[in-house]
Design an enzyme around this catalytic site. Sequence first.
Site, PDB file in Angstrom:
ATOM      1  N   PRO A   1       7.212  29.183 103.922  1.00 44.01           N
ATOM      2  CA  PRO A   1       7.645  28.914 102.561  1.00 44.01           C
ATOM      3  C   PRO A   1       6.654  29.363 101.485  1.00 44.01           C
ATOM      4  O   PRO A   1       5.446  29.204 101.633  1.00 44.01           O
ATOM      5  CB  PRO A   1       7.814  27.395 102.523  1.00 44.01           C
ATOM      6  CG  PRO A   1       7.132  26.877 103.726  1.00 44.01           C
ATOM      7  CD  PRO A   1       7.145  27.972 104.737  1.00 44.01           C
ATOM      8  N   ASN A   2       7.248  29.917 100.452  1.00 43.84           N
ATOM      9  CA  ASN A   2       6.569  30.356  99.212  1.00 43.84           C
ATOM     10  C   ASN A   2       5.833  31.675  99.361  1.00 43.84           C
ATOM     11  O   ASN A   2       5.376  32.235  98.366  1.00 43.84           O
ATOM     12  CB  ASN A   2       5.620  29.261  98.676  1.00 43.84           C
ATOM     13  CG  ASN A   2       6.377  28.015  98.303  1.00 43.84           C
ATOM     14  OD1 ASN A   2       7.334  28.097  97.536  1.00 43.84           O
ATOM     15  ND2 ASN A   2       6.017  26.884  98.867  1.00 43.84           N
TER      16      ASN A   2
ATOM     17  N   ARG B   1       2.003  34.969  91.892  1.00 44.75           N
ATOM     18  CA  ARG B   1       1.360  33.755  91.388  1.00 44.75           C
ATOM     19  C   ARG B   1       0.069  33.556  92.190  1.00 44.75           C
ATOM     20  O   ARG B   1      -0.049  34.036  93.307  1.00 44.75           O
ATOM     21  CB  ARG B   1       2.259  32.513  91.621  1.00 44.75           C
ATOM     22  CG  ARG B   1       3.647  32.576  91.030  1.00 44.75           C
ATOM     23  CD  ARG B   1       3.788  31.837  89.694  1.00 44.75           C
ATOM     24  NE  ARG B   1       2.872  30.720  89.541  1.00 44.75           N
ATOM     25  CZ  ARG B   1       3.219  29.432  89.677  1.00 44.75           C
ATOM     26  NH1 ARG B   1       4.441  29.097  89.991  1.00 44.75           N
ATOM     27  NH2 ARG B   1       2.319  28.487  89.484  1.00 44.75           N
TER      28      ARG B   1
ATOM     29  N   TYR C   1      -4.383  33.967  96.857  1.00 43.63           N
ATOM     30  CA  TYR C   1      -3.597  34.699  97.859  1.00 43.63           C
ATOM     31  C   TYR C   1      -3.614  36.223  97.676  1.00 43.63           C
ATOM     32  O   TYR C   1      -2.982  36.938  98.451  1.00 43.63           O
ATOM     33  CB  TYR C   1      -2.153  34.179  97.868  1.00 43.63           C
ATOM     34  CG  TYR C   1      -2.072  32.707  98.228  1.00 43.63           C
ATOM     35  CD1 TYR C   1      -2.489  32.270  99.483  1.00 43.63           C
ATOM     36  CD2 TYR C   1      -1.629  31.752  97.323  1.00 43.63           C
ATOM     37  CE1 TYR C   1      -2.458  30.924  99.828  1.00 43.63           C
ATOM     38  CE2 TYR C   1      -1.575  30.404  97.658  1.00 43.63           C
ATOM     39  CZ  TYR C   1      -1.993  30.003  98.903  1.00 43.63           C
ATOM     40  OH  TYR C   1      -1.961  28.678  99.240  1.00 43.63           O
TER      41      TYR C   1
ATOM     42  N   ASN D   1       2.514  33.286 109.834  1.00 41.65           N
ATOM     43  CA  ASN D   1       1.871  32.454 108.817  1.00 41.65           C
ATOM     44  C   ASN D   1       2.908  31.400 108.444  1.00 41.65           C
ATOM     45  O   ASN D   1       3.810  31.664 107.637  1.00 41.65           O
ATOM     46  CB  ASN D   1       1.472  33.266 107.588  1.00 41.65           C
ATOM     47  CG  ASN D   1       0.751  32.398 106.561  1.00 41.65           C
ATOM     48  OD1 ASN D   1       0.779  31.173 106.651  1.00 41.65           O
ATOM     49  ND2 ASN D   1       0.109  33.028 105.595  1.00 41.65           N
TER      50      ASN D   1
ATOM     51  N   ALA E   1       2.930  26.118 104.505  1.00 45.15           N
ATOM     52  CA  ALA E   1       2.762  24.655 104.489  1.00 45.15           C
ATOM     53  C   ALA E   1       3.247  24.001 105.788  1.00 45.15           C
ATOM     54  O   ALA E   1       2.740  22.931 106.175  1.00 45.15           O
ATOM     55  CB  ALA E   1       3.504  24.068 103.297  1.00 45.15           C
TER      56      ALA E   1
ATOM     57  N   GLU F   1      -1.834  33.262 114.748  1.00 48.88           N
ATOM     58  CA  GLU F   1      -1.593  32.487 113.514  1.00 48.88           C
ATOM     59  C   GLU F   1      -2.483  33.068 112.413  1.00 48.88           C
ATOM     60  O   GLU F   1      -3.688  33.248 112.627  1.00 48.88           O
ATOM     61  CB  GLU F   1      -1.970  31.027 113.794  1.00 48.88           C
ATOM     62  CG  GLU F   1      -1.879  30.102 112.600  1.00 48.88           C
ATOM     63  CD  GLU F   1      -2.341  28.677 112.955  1.00 48.88           C
ATOM     64  OE1 GLU F   1      -2.581  28.375 114.158  1.00 48.88           O
ATOM     65  OE2 GLU F   1      -2.488  27.874 112.020  1.00 48.88           O
TER      66      GLU F   1
ATOM     67  N   HIS G   1      -3.694  32.829 108.284  1.00 49.98           N
ATOM     68  CA  HIS G   1      -3.725  32.207 106.955  1.00 49.98           C
ATOM     69  C   HIS G   1      -4.498  33.117 106.021  1.00 49.98           C
ATOM     70  O   HIS G   1      -5.615  33.549 106.352  1.00 49.98           O
ATOM     71  CB  HIS G   1      -4.361  30.812 106.999  1.00 49.98           C
ATOM     72  CG  HIS G   1      -3.573  29.902 107.872  1.00 49.98           C
ATOM     73  ND1 HIS G   1      -2.346  29.429 107.493  1.00 49.98           N
ATOM     74  CD2 HIS G   1      -3.789  29.476 109.128  1.00 49.98           C
ATOM     75  CE1 HIS G   1      -1.843  28.721 108.488  1.00 49.98           C
ATOM     76  NE2 HIS G   1      -2.694  28.728 109.495  1.00 49.98           N
TER      77      HIS G   1
ATOM     78  N   SER H   1      -5.728  32.388 103.011  1.00 49.47           N
ATOM     79  CA  SER H   1      -6.900  31.672 102.488  1.00 49.47           C
ATOM     80  C   SER H   1      -7.665  31.037 103.646  1.00 49.47           C
ATOM     81  O   SER H   1      -7.133  30.888 104.759  1.00 49.47           O
ATOM     82  CB  SER H   1      -6.446  30.590 101.499  1.00 49.47           C
ATOM     83  OG  SER H   1      -5.665  29.609 102.170  1.00 49.47           O
TER      84      SER H   1
ATOM     85  N   ARG I   1     -10.558  24.346 101.964  1.00 49.88           N
ATOM     86  CA  ARG I   1      -9.616  23.765 101.005  1.00 49.88           C
ATOM     87  C   ARG I   1      -9.410  22.270 101.304  1.00 49.88           C
ATOM     88  O   ARG I   1     -10.230  21.649 101.963  1.00 49.88           O
ATOM     89  CB  ARG I   1      -8.312  24.580 101.036  1.00 49.88           C
ATOM     90  CG  ARG I   1      -8.566  26.051 100.648  1.00 49.88           C
ATOM     91  CD  ARG I   1      -7.297  26.860 100.615  1.00 49.88           C
ATOM     92  NE  ARG I   1      -6.410  26.421  99.547  1.00 49.88           N
ATOM     93  CZ  ARG I   1      -5.138  26.816  99.416  1.00 49.88           C
ATOM     94  NH1 ARG I   1      -4.621  27.674 100.297  1.00 49.88           N
ATOM     95  NH2 ARG I   1      -4.399  26.386  98.426  1.00 49.88           N
TER      96      ARG I   1
HETATM   97  O1  CA2 Z   1      -3.590  30.535 103.359  1.00 45.86           O
HETATM   98  C1  CA2 Z   1      -2.440  30.619 103.788  1.00 45.86           C
HETATM   99  O2  CA2 Z   1      -1.949  31.676 104.188  1.00 45.86           O
HETATM  100  C2  CA2 Z   1      -1.549  29.377 103.803  1.00 45.86           C
HETATM  101  O3  CA2 Z   1      -0.771  29.411 105.005  1.00 45.86           O
HETATM  102  C3  CA2 Z   1      -0.648  29.504 102.582  1.00 45.86           C
HETATM  103  C4  CA2 Z   1       0.240  28.280 102.341  1.00 45.86           C
HETATM  104  C5  CA2 Z   1      -0.583  26.992 102.398  1.00 45.86           C
HETATM  105  O4  CA2 Z   1       0.294  25.873 102.315  1.00 45.86           O
HETATM  106  C6  CA2 Z   1      -1.409  26.897 103.672  1.00 45.86           C
HETATM  107  O5  CA2 Z   1      -2.180  25.707 103.622  1.00 45.86           O
HETATM  108  C7  CA2 Z   1      -2.344  28.087 103.795  1.00 45.86           C
HETATM  109  C8  CA2 Z   1       0.900  28.380 100.980  1.00 45.86           C
HETATM  110  C9  CA2 Z   1       1.688  29.634 100.751  1.00 45.86           C
HETATM  111  C10 CA2 Z   1       2.015  29.731  99.305  1.00 45.86           C
HETATM  112  O6  CA2 Z   1       2.108  31.071  98.974  1.00 45.86           O
HETATM  113  C11 CA2 Z   1       2.076  31.409  97.652  1.00 45.86           C
HETATM  114  C12 CA2 Z   1       1.794  32.723  97.381  1.00 45.86           C
HETATM  115  C13 CA2 Z   1       1.716  33.146  96.084  1.00 45.86           C
HETATM  116  C14 CA2 Z   1       1.962  32.255  95.058  1.00 45.86           C
HETATM  117  C15 CA2 Z   1       2.248  30.953  95.332  1.00 45.86           C
HETATM  118  C16 CA2 Z   1       2.317  30.508  96.639  1.00 45.86           C
END
Ligand code: CA2
Length: 146
Positions: free
Chosen positions: A11-12, A19, A24, A75, A78, A99, A101, A103, A108
């Site tokens: 998701p996202n 954003r 990211y 990936n 959340a 897997e 990520h 970030s 965090r």
């Molecule tokens: O660091 C990562 O790849 C995460 O999987 C990204 C997730 C976060 O919940 C994990 O803890 C770590 C969030 C993805 C949100 O992606 C966005 C990308 C651009 C703008 C807003 C959100």
Amino acid sequence: MTKTVAILNGPNLNLLGRRQPEIYGAETLTDVETRCSDTAAGLGLETCFFQSNHEGEIVEAIHRARDEAAAIVINPAAYTHTSVAILDALNAFDGPVVEVHISNVHKREDFRHHSYVSARADAVIAGCGTQGYTLALHRIATLLED
Ligand code: CA2
């Protein structure tokens, strides 16, 4: 026959590059997918891509990968930190799983430090930015050779 790697995003991640670039990065998901297919081609692999904001759709994509892919790069975003359903689906997949990520989740909030998916993953890459996906493909290529 050329082996396929399924690259799955949670998701996202469809918002990548639009954003929060400070967390990211600037690349869009399409940019990442293009770079992954180029890297995979250089490694003699094919790719297929899937992104969803819905847990069940990700579970179903993992089920499809059982027939269609030799390995998974995922990936789960959340859902990493919440989803036993995604872990169970990955446990029913036979090939290598990496897997990713973008970030460094360990720098965090505490709630990002635990991953359900890591209990199944053969490798975990965090904090390498979107380069993590191509690093994952290199590892998959090695694991598929073994
Ligand atoms: O660091 C990562 O790849 C995460 O999987 C990204 C997730 C976060 O919940 C994990 O803890 C770590 C969030 C993805 C949100 O992606 C966005 C990308 C651009 C703008 C807003 C959100």
